[in-house]
Design an enzyme around this catalytic site. Structure first.
Site, PDB file in Angstrom:
ATOM      1  N   GLU A 195       0.567  -1.238   0.102  1.00  0.00           N
ATOM      2  CA  GLU A 195       0.560  -0.046  -0.011  1.00  0.00           C
ATOM      3  C   GLU A 195       0.642   1.527  -0.296  1.00  0.00           C
ATOM      4  O   GLU A 195       0.592   1.963   0.757  1.00  0.00           O
ATOM      5  CB  GLU A 195      -1.126  -0.137   0.853  1.00  0.00           C
ATOM      6  CG  GLU A 195      -2.300  -0.563   1.157  1.00  0.00           C
ATOM      7  CD  GLU A 195      -2.921  -1.043   0.272  1.00  0.00           C
ATOM      8  OE1 GLU A 195      -3.614   0.841  -0.064  1.00  0.00           O
ATOM      9  OE2 GLU A 195      -3.729  -1.517  -0.084  1.00  0.00           O
ATOM     10  N   ASP A 196       1.864   1.396  -0.455  1.00  0.00           N
ATOM     11  CA  ASP A 196       2.502   3.060  -1.278  1.00  0.00           C
ATOM     12  C   ASP A 196       3.812   2.861   0.153  1.00  0.00           C
ATOM     13  O   ASP A 196       3.805   3.695   0.064  1.00  0.00           O
ATOM     14  CB  ASP A 196       1.769   3.834  -1.449  1.00  0.00           C
ATOM     15  CG  ASP A 196       1.245   3.933  -2.210  1.00  0.00           C
ATOM     16  OD1 ASP A 196       2.061   3.393  -3.693  1.00  0.00           O
ATOM     17  OD2 ASP A 196      -0.452   4.414  -2.585  1.00  0.00           O
ATOM     18  N   ALA A 197       3.724   1.980   1.103  1.00  0.00           N
ATOM     19  CA  ALA A 197       4.808   2.235   1.648  1.00  0.00           C
ATOM     20  C   ALA A 197       6.238   1.981   1.179  1.00  0.00           C
ATOM     21  O   ALA A 197       6.331   1.290  -0.176  1.00  0.00           O
ATOM     22  CB  ALA A 197       4.833   1.865   2.654  1.00  0.00           C
TER      23      ALA A 197
END
Lengths: 599, 377
Positions: free
Chosen positions: A217-219
């Protein structure tokens, strides 16, 4: 006959409007009429409009005559040598600025090879359609517009070397990146606005792969070694201001170490950092709630001389303290006077921000992400040559967003770093992707950009080849340490007795209306009551009139001021409800409480 | 056999019993009993438990997908372009209980011989409201004579199968104080009274004539015959349920309108409730969202239980809440408080909102049960 309007006002008529307009234009190109005046013939309304006012968006175009641009190669040579300047081109009528109205009458060719004999103008370059920030996104012709937009917006939040005189500035809430670099993949705009004088990011090695699920998730995953070598380090500056205000009656604030008699005196420990003048000393390490500028103010209400109160009304404490949740080192102390001649003290706090989990980073393609894990260099995946990436980006961020420019920059910067040259990523004029790939091949790398990598923890070779290369990454100004906040107990508001709001005031985290509804939906009745009892109070109520009674602490007895001696019962309600009962009374509505035993 | 069903007569609905009867045909009594027991068990389990806050659950279940709804209107390609209110605006319109809806529409089903679609076009044109302006070719005003000459479009007349004579009688019926004559091109309308302000009057007459009703069903603005499955139906813009239903060709059992208040007036409150459920569910389905129909049923029930359709607004349902504090917490608090003060209203604190305000346990879920035993003071 056509009417002529100047800046919307009627000024006269002309016999031959088209000839008039043409004459006007040629005179303007000769420099006899101001170059910012625009003219347009409206063939529907049969009027001539001349606009020379301010506030019009105009844009430069190359003038074309008989299908040939006036900007010839010879002139370009002269420009290169510096014999001609931009304003010369305008004065000579080679380039002119059109506003939206005159554009209606113009026939603009997009490129030189599309020129036809009836074209009136030629676009200077396709990339003039972008603004400064958008032009900073390399290879942006390969990405969807919304992503390019995000990319240009993200860059505005990037930390960098924002001003050379930062040492003497008192800007609110600014950060300075410690080791800024100019990007390897540049665009034409980086040259124009001299990015190398105030860069805002760093060139790092990026691998596109997953790592233990910590970059979902975009980390993003950061290499601890890279951080220790200075990646993403920044200083955060925040000034605090105190002023000796003057009040009516010759009273004045005083910047000093407050006396113990002062109303609202904190504690000796809080004032320990103050020097004799009531101000902290530079390079003092400060923590939350420490006083940095000691100040006292005159009493709020000057009562007339009170014979029973012999002591003069005490002054109020009004020191400036570090806000809740902040810390740092005193950077500079500035003592001056303001316009009104009042003493003004500014203290700037500096805090070193080392990247940590929760800080936000972004590439230039609208691919921002939050640090999900910081991995020791030993555990990072490594390539055959022993190279570890500085940052691991998740491959799931690519397909749905289609930011191809992100992928091309990775290859471009890899080539640039290996060859020691800058790569041109200017929109529509960038270096060809296949050329970059071929160049990569000549240097002994796979032209696809992938490399064989090994698990940093086990040493096993990954089955998949990893897409790895260099990229320009920016640290964004949103940092967790400025946002992290939690509260169990803490200060409350005076009026409502509910918790204060906001991190600075150590506020509570609001359980709002819709969140309340979820408790109701679950039927969690008593949990809801408990969650909302932050302002619960016990008040005595007169059973006769139903109004709030008084509790006399001296007599240890409750009584009703209206009914006198009557039955008084204590009830437990929210303080907010007690308040609304008072408001009903102010509306001349009599809110009588009829009490009943619950059991 | 019958004994087994008798036992469950009061426990299960006749519809369920009928279905079981049908499906257990030929089973022995013990088996049938087993089936009945299982069905009753499942039926009991699926009932909402006491203390479940159905209102909030419904509100959340309708509200959450509602945030994803688009505001687009839906285009209807046909004889003439129609824009239909759908999506969130339509839901708001229905739940607010608005009397004037954005796009009233009807779906007219026809009885057997007519539904084959032979004369569908003619039938549709018969239903459509025809005004004089629809038949006009041109209008000219004769100020001296005080008359208005109207040229009639013969093509259109043929299309709808009308003669000039019937137009004349319709105009005579529709307006007073005029005399109508037939002319070569159409009709000529003359004012009977001779006034000084003749010029003004003639122009007024001209404007009035345009909207004189000739024939068809009032307020049906457009008609669109459509083939649905095997049969032809007529979709209309504009709605007039009672007049359409009284037509001989129309199938009264299936013809519908989307105007809930019209349904209430013509068919009664139960039909209105059904229409509410159908209309809201249709919007949600069209948007590709999934909401259990029972949530919508609950909303429709609350809107209809008083016997009249009332919107979920401060003038409708909310104004009927018994609690002053609950009403005040919705909209216009001061108004409710002052009015309650004037009549000395009492709030029994029986519902959720009031108890949240007072920080008391809400009478829902775990907060609902209480002690029956009276405790002595």
């Amino acid at each position: 006959m056509s009417e002529v309007y100047l800046n919307g006002k009627f000024i006269g008529e002309v016999e031959e409007p088209i000839v008039f307009v043409e004459n006007f234009k040629s005179e303007r190109r000769k420099g006899k009429i101001e170059s910012n005046a625009n003219i347009r013939y409206d063939d529907k309304l049969k009027i001539v409009e001349i606009e020379a006012g301010k506030g019009r968006a105009t844009r430069p175009l190359i003038v074309v005559k008989d299908g040939m641009p006036l900007l010839t190669d010879k002139i370009l040579e002269q420009l290169k040598k510096g014999e001609l300047t931009w304003s010369d081109l305008i004065n000579q009528g080679i380039i002119e600025y059109l506003d939206s109205a005159e554009e209606e009458n113009a026939y603009v060719s997009f490129s030189e090879k599309d020129l036809k004999t009836d074209n009136t103008h030629l676009e200077i370059s396709p990339y003039t359609m972008f603004g400064i920030c958008t032009s900073l996104v390399p290879f942006c012709q390969h990405s969807p517009t919304p992503r390019v937009n995000m990319g240009s917006k993200n860059q505005k939040q990037g930390l960098g070397f924002y001003a050379a005189n930062y040492l003497v500035r008192m800007d609110m809430d600014t950060s300075l990146l410690h080791y800024p670099q100019t990007p390897v993949v540049k665009t034409w705009m980086h040259e124009v606005y001299e990015d190398d004088k105030h860069p805002a990011g760093q060139n790092i090695v990026v691998a596109i792969m997953s790592y233990e699920g910590y970059n979902m998730e975009d980390a993003i995953i950061l290499n601890k070694g890279s951080i220790e070598r200075g990646f993403g380090r920044s200083s955060y500056y925040r000034p605090s201001i105190a002023e000796e205000l003057r009040y009516s009656g010759g009273l004045i604030d005083e910047i000093c170490i407050p006396d113990k008699e002062v109303k609202g005196y904190k504690s000796e420990k809080d004032y320990r950092l103050l020097e004799e003048d009531g101000i902290v000393y530079p390079e003092a390490a400060v923590n939350e709630e420490d006083v940095i500028i000691g100040k006292t103010s005159p009493p709020r209400f000057l009562s007339s001389f009170d014979e029973y109160n012999l002591a003069a009304a005490a002054r109020r404490e009004s020191s400036v303290a570090i806000e809740h949740g902040e810390k740092g080192v005193i950077d500079i102390v500035l003592i001056t006077e303001n316009e009104e001649g009042n003493k003004l003290v500014q203290v700037r706090i500096r805090d070193e921000k080392i990247p940590e989990i929760g800080d936000k980073f972004t590439s230039r393609h609208g691919q921002k992400g939050v640090v999900g894990l910081i991995v020791p260099q030993a555990d990072m995946p490594f390539s055959a040559s022993g190279m570890t990436p500085d940052l691991i980006f998740s491959p799931h961020g690519i397909p749905s967003r289609m930011t191809i420019s992100h992928l091309i920059e990775l290859i471009g910067a890899k080539v640039g770093s290996l060859n020691g040259r800058y790569i041109d990523g200017t929109t529509f004029h960038s270096e060809q992707e296949d050329h970059l790939r071929k160049e990569l091949l000549t240097m002994g790398f796979r032209e696809s950009g992938v490399e064989t990598m090994y698990n940093g923890q086990t040493g096993e070779q990954y089955t998949a080849r990893i897409y790895i290369g260099n990229m320009y990454y920016l640290k964004l100004k949103q940092m967790v340490s400025n946002k992290l906040h939690a509260r169990a107990r803490g200060p409350i508001q005076l009026l409502t007795r509910q918790p204060t709001e906001g991190r600075g005031k150590e506020g509570g985290l609001r359980l709002g209306e819709m969140e309340k509804d979820t408790f109701v939906a679950h039927g969690a009745s008593l949990l809801l009551k408990e969650r909302f009892d932050s302002d619960k109070t016990v008040i005595p109520v007169c059973e006769k009139c139903g109004l709030i009674a008084i509790y006399d602490t001296h007599k240890e007895k409750a009584y009703c001021p209206i009914c006198g001696d009557s039955d008084i019962s204590d009830i437990e309600i929210s303080y907010a409800f007690k308040l609304i009962l008072d408001e009903f009374k102010s509306l001349c509505v009599y809110p009588s409480l009829k009490l009943k035993n619950k059991y | 056999m019958a004994g087994a069903f008798k036992e469950y007569e009061d426990l299960l609905s006749p519809k369920q019993l009928g279905e079981i009867k049908e499906k257990t045909e030929g089973m022995n009594e013990a088996k049938v009993n087993k089936v009945l027991k299982k069905v009753y068990e499942q039926y009991s389990n699926s009932k909402v438990e006491a203390g479940e806050s159905v209102g909030i659950v419904s509100a959340e279940s309708i509200g959450e997908p509602g945030t994803q709804m688009t505001l687009n209107t839906f285009h209807f390609a046909g004889v003439a372009e129609m824009n239909v209110t759908v999506g969130l605006p339509r839901i708001i319109e229905i739940l607010d209980g608005r009397k004037e809806i954005g796009t009233p529409m009807m779906e007219i089903f026809l009885k057997k011989p007519y539904s084959k679609g032979e004369d569908i076009k003619k039938l549709a044109l018969n239903i459509k409201e025809t005004l004089l302006q629809d038949l006009m070719n041109s209008v000219s005003v004769d100020i001296a004579e005080g008359k208005v000459d109207i040229a009639i479009d013969n093509e259109k007349m043929q299309e709808i199968g009308m003669r000039t004579d019937s137009v004349i009688s319709a105009v005579e019926k529709g307006m007073k104080g005029i005399s109508v004559k037939k002319t070569e091109e159409g009709i000529s309308v003359k004012l009977k009274s001779k006034d000084e302000k003749l010029i003004n009057e003639v122009y007024k007459l001209k404007e009035k004539l345009k909207s004189v009703y000739i024939r068809g069903i009032k307020s049906i603005k457009q008609v669109l015959p459509v083939k649905r499955g095997e049969e032809y139906i007529i979709i209309t813009a504009g709605s007039n349920l009672i007049d359409v239903l009284s037509m001989e060709e129309v199938d009264q059992t299936r013809t519908v309108t989307n105007d809930i208040f019209e349904i209430q007036a013509v068919l009664g409150i139960e039909a209105a409730r059904q229409a509410l459920i159908k209309e809201v569910f249709k919007v949600i389905e069209d948007q590709g969202l999934n909401v259990d129909i029972r949530h919508i049923m609950l909303a429709a029930d609350t809107m209809c239980f008083s016997g009249k359709v009332k919107g979920i607004t401060r003038y409708g349902i909310v104004s009927e809440k018994s609690s002053v504090l609950a009403r005040a917490s919705f909209e216009t608090p001061v108004k409710h408080i002052i009015e309650a003060g004037l009549v000395g209203e009492e709030d029994k604190l029986n519902s959720v909102v009031e108890n949240v305000m007072l920080n008391q346990p809400i009478p829902v879920g775990t907060g609902l049960p209480g002690l029956i035993v009276k405790v002595k003071k």
